[in-house]
Design a protein around this motif. Structure first.
Motif, PDB file in Angstrom:
ATOM      1  N   UNK A 160       0.772  -1.189   0.070  1.00 37.93           N
ATOM      2  CA  UNK A 160       0.021   0.020  -0.003  1.00 37.93           C
ATOM      3  C   UNK A 160       0.913   1.299  -0.072  1.00 37.93           C
ATOM      4  N   UNK A 161       0.752   2.187  -1.013  1.00 28.04           N
ATOM      5  CA  UNK A 161       1.622   3.318  -1.145  1.00 28.04           C
ATOM      6  C   UNK A 161       0.653   4.255  -0.516  1.00 28.04           C
ATOM      7  N   UNK A 162       1.323   5.178   0.143  1.00 27.06           N
ATOM      8  CA  UNK A 162       0.512   6.511   0.707  1.00 27.06           C
ATOM      9  C   UNK A 162       0.758   7.564  -0.017  1.00 27.06           C
ATOM     10  N   UNK A 163      -0.129   7.744  -1.030  1.00 25.52           N
ATOM     11  CA  UNK A 163      -0.052   9.012  -1.736  1.00 25.52           C
ATOM     12  C   UNK A 163      -0.530  10.011  -1.342  1.00 25.52           C
ATOM     13  N   UNK A 164      -1.149  11.086  -1.945  1.00 24.04           N
ATOM     14  CA  UNK A 164      -1.417  12.429  -1.888  1.00 24.04           C
ATOM     15  C   UNK A 164      -2.190  13.197  -3.068  1.00 24.04           C
ATOM     16  N   UNK A 165      -3.341  13.830  -2.548  1.00 24.68           N
ATOM     17  CA  UNK A 165      -3.847  14.642  -3.523  1.00 24.68           C
ATOM     18  C   UNK A 165      -2.937  15.717  -4.031  1.00 24.68           C
TER      19      UNK A 165
END
Length: 248
Positions: free
Chosen positions: A125-130
């Motif tokens: 699970x990659x924690x990305x960002x808006x």
């Protein structure tokens, strides 16, 4: 309730505070064995979360860490972040450090964990960002890195299928113990919250719940996806402008 994560081993990078702590706690509630790795331990130890000291910018140390794990089922690449810094206020080397932390270190950790995850038929699970899909003034290098992270995850999902699932959790604005550095005091948080359709910033537990879902068997047929966890995004500025114009 999905009990598919009970007894499984989950590594959360940067899992000692803020969003990372919320993710680590969410996985402990599933009965998983959770290891939070970061350079510094949490100020207050989390019940049920094992801490491992690790500098993710040191590839040999990262490889040694994952090789020493008896098993690994889930890797959550959460470590990252950036200070507010306009592009012209720093040299390229300084911005490159932000890109390294937010893009290269997740790649480093994922590659180091691959064989373990493959044997377990696990997931990343990659924690990305808006910030990776919109202009990010003041944190441009961070936004660029998060855009790259989302693309990396999609490519990884194809290359590593069917043994390893890879997804991106695209986080919106989150209220943590450091929120005042970004939004100011309570008035600032309240003002920013009004720009979100759901009327509030996310809590770390909101992000944690989404990470648990993506890692669980409930998401067994989800890979190469980007899950938006942003409270509906942002209210378009033109709507407020149009409303103000009508009121006048």
């Amino acid at each position: 309730m999905d009990n598919s994560l009970r007894g499984r081993t989950v590594v959360v990078t940067g899992g000692t505070r803020g969003v990372g702590a919320g993710i680590a706690r969410a996985f402990t509630e599933t009965g998983a064995h959770v290891v939070a790795c970061a350079r510094r331990p949490p100020e207050v130890p989390f019940e049920g979360v094992e801490f491992a000291s690790l500098d993710l910018r040191d590839p040999p140390a990262v490889r040694d860490f994952f090789d020493a794990l008896p098993r690994l089922d889930v890797l959550v690449n959460n470590a990252g972040g950036a200070p507010f810094r306009r592009l012209a206020d720093a040299d390229a080397e300084r911005h490159a450090q932000v890109i390294e932390l937010n893009l290269i270190t997740p790649l480093t950790a994922s590659l180091a964990a691959y064989q373990q995850l493959r044997r377990a038929r696990g997931s990343v699970v990659m924690v990305g960002s808006v910030s990776g899909s919109r202009p990010s003034p003041g944190t441009a290098a961070y936004g660029a890195a998060k855009a790259g992270l989302d693309n990396l995850a999609r490519s990884m999902a194809v290359e590593w299928a069917p043994e390893v699932r890879v997804n991106t959790l695209v986080a919106g604005m989150v209220r943590t113990e450091l929120s005042h550095l970004h939004y100011g005091g309570e008035d600032g948080v309240a003002a920013v919250s009004r720009t979100v359709p759901l009327g509030r910033l996310a809590a770390p537990s909101d992000i944690g719940a989404a990470a648990v879902f993506l890692a669980s068997d409930a998401a067994a047929y989800i890979s190469g996806a980007s899950l938006l966890v942003h409270g509906g995004g942002e209210r378009p500025a033109f709507l407020d402008a149009a409303t103000a114009n009508k009121e006048t």
